[in-house]
Design an enzyme around this catalytic site. Structure first.
Site, PDB file in Angstrom:
ATOM      1  N   TRP A  15       0.856  -1.206   0.000  1.00 15.34           N
ATOM      2  CA  TRP A  15       0.000   0.000   0.000  1.00 15.34           C
ATOM      3  C   TRP A  15       0.881   1.243   0.000  1.00 15.34           C
ATOM      4  CZ3 TRP A  15      -5.210   1.775   0.953  1.00 15.34           C
ATOM      5  CH2 TRP A  15      -6.196   0.786   0.756  1.00 15.34           C
ATOM      6  N   VAL A  70       0.464   4.175   6.600  1.00 19.29           N
ATOM      7  CA  VAL A  70      -0.990   4.246   6.743  1.00 19.29           C
ATOM      8  C   VAL A  70      -1.387   5.719   6.721  1.00 19.29           C
ATOM      9  CG1 VAL A  70      -2.968   3.336   8.004  1.00 19.29           C
ATOM     10  CG2 VAL A  70      -0.726   2.299   8.346  1.00 19.29           C
ATOM     11  N   HIS A  78     -10.616   2.733   9.656  1.00 19.65           N
ATOM     12  CA  HIS A  78      -9.618   1.726   9.289  1.00 19.65           C
ATOM     13  C   HIS A  78      -8.233   2.093   9.808  1.00 19.65           C
ATOM     14  CE1 HIS A  78     -10.539  -1.663   6.554  1.00 19.65           C
ATOM     15  NE2 HIS A  78      -9.255  -1.889   6.723  1.00 19.65           N
ATOM     16  N   ARG A  92       8.732  12.208   5.140  1.00 13.69           N
ATOM     17  CA  ARG A  92       9.475  11.271   6.003  1.00 13.69           C
ATOM     18  C   ARG A  92       9.993  10.058   5.236  1.00 13.69           C
ATOM     19  NH1 ARG A  92       5.938  14.336   8.285  1.00 13.69           N
ATOM     20  NH2 ARG A  92       6.197  15.036  10.429  1.00 13.69           N
ATOM     21  N   THR A 123      -0.037  -2.898   5.495  1.00 12.80           N
ATOM     22  CA  THR A 123       0.628  -2.732   6.789  1.00 12.80           C
ATOM     23  C   THR A 123       0.082  -3.712   7.829  1.00 12.80           C
ATOM     24  OG1 THR A 123       1.124  -0.429   6.322  1.00 12.80           O
ATOM     25  CG2 THR A 123       0.993  -1.038   8.632  1.00 12.80           C
TER      26      THR A 123
END
Ligand code: DLZ
Length: 162
Positions: A29, A88, A95, A134, A63
């Site tokens: 993802w 995520v 979710h 990041r 994840t």
């Protein structure tokens, strides 16, 4: 608030990885983020001596799957540590909360059960921009930091047996 870029580490303070065998598992993802984190982790491990044949890289769908994948990997012989990479992004449903809670607790449980380091290189962000910042952007690369943490934790564990 002062933002520290932890990817600016002191390379001389990092243990030599040449004796170590390390797994890296990345979620599929948000691949624009997880690919960059994976690259950062692999490059850093290689720079610190981990041999290509001692690096086990695998992908999992999301994840949420990182916990069971890390447990399975640590069930195979001679893996010193596993780095779990995921991203995520907060959406409209709950979710996000369920995945973040499950993976953070799950990874902790695997590390305690297997008695080996399992590193949490999972970004949990409100926006894609925060994640990109990041993953090689202005706040460094959390995959790099995960690699450094793995090397330090393996050295820590080995120091207890000396
Ligand atoms: C279902 C889902 C959602 C909504 N969001 C993300 C996400 O932002 N990042 C991520 O890595 N995975 C997401 N997933 C997939 C779950 O992690 C998992 O793969 C599925 O729920 C199947 O177990």
């Amino acid at each position: 608030m002062k933002k520290t870029n932890l990817s600016d580490y002191d390379p001389t303070a990092v243990p030599d990885g040449s004796p170590y065998r390390i797994g890296v598992i990345a979620a599929e993802w948000n691949p624009e983020v997880t690919d960059a984190l994976l690259q950062g982790a692999v490059d850093t491990l290689s720079e610190h001596g981990v041999k290509a044949e001692n690096l086990l890289v695998r992908r999992v769908p999301g994840t949420f799957e990182l916990t069971s994948a890390a447990d399975m990997m640590l069930g195979t012989p001679n893996i010193d540590a596993v780095i779990c990479i995921g991203c995520v992004i907060q959406g409209e449903t709950r979710h996000f909360e369920f995945i973040c809670q499950a993976v953070s607790q799950g990874i902790t449980n695997v590390a305690l059960k297997r008695e080996r380091p399992v590193i949490f290189s999972v970004l949990t962000c409100d926006t894609m921009q925060q994640a990109l910042d990041r993953a090689g952007g202005r706040h460094g690369n959390k995959g790099v930091e995960g690699a450094i943490t793995a090397l330090k934790m393996i050295a820590y564990q080995r120091s207890l047996c000396e």
